[in-house]
Design an enzyme around this catalytic site. Structure first.
Site: not given
Length: 134
Positions: A17-20, A22
């Site tokens: 996943t990323d910082a958002g 997702v």
């Protein structure tokens, strides 16, 4: 052409996943790569055995369309099929769906068969052609 759909399950881990919160877009590319490898393995073509025969596959072109995100801990299914086969190349059509069977993204991947020592195109092995032309 053998159009049997190969299905490979994967769970989304924190590292995907990323910082958002997702799945990071490049993580899907890794999922697709693993599913293609597992499809070949399912048909008794391991990467090590292919390399011993001086056979490797390199991605020539990949087109990905993203429709909806996946999130941490989601169970996904990567669906893979070979949709075209030519003298030195294969085209894979791949899709990722979630547990509700929602299409999250899809890709078309052109891979070229090469001699890994020379990094030059070579004919697809007859065994691969025979397996997937059924």
């Amino acid at each position: 052409m053998n159009t049997t759909l190969f299905r490979w399950p994967v769970r989304v881990y924190y590292e995907d996943t990323d910082a958002g919160g997702v799945v990071y877009h490049a993580s899907y590319v890794a999922f697709y790569e693993r599913a293609r490898t597992e499809m070949l393995r399912h048909h008794h073509f391991s990467q090590q055995a292919l390399m011993a025969e001086r056979v490797a596959f390199v991605v020539r072109k990949m087109t990905v369309e993203y429709y909806a995100p996946a999130r941490l801990d989601d169970m996904l299914e990567i669906q893979t099929e070979i949709t075209s086969m030519r003298g030195t190349s294969l085209v894979f059509t791949q899709r990722i769906v979630n547990a509700e069977n929602t299409l999250l993204n899809e890709a078309e991947v052109l891979v070229v068969c090469v001699d890994p020592l020379k990094m030059k195109p070579r004919a697809l092995p007859k065994s691969i052609v025979a397996e997937f032309k059924q």
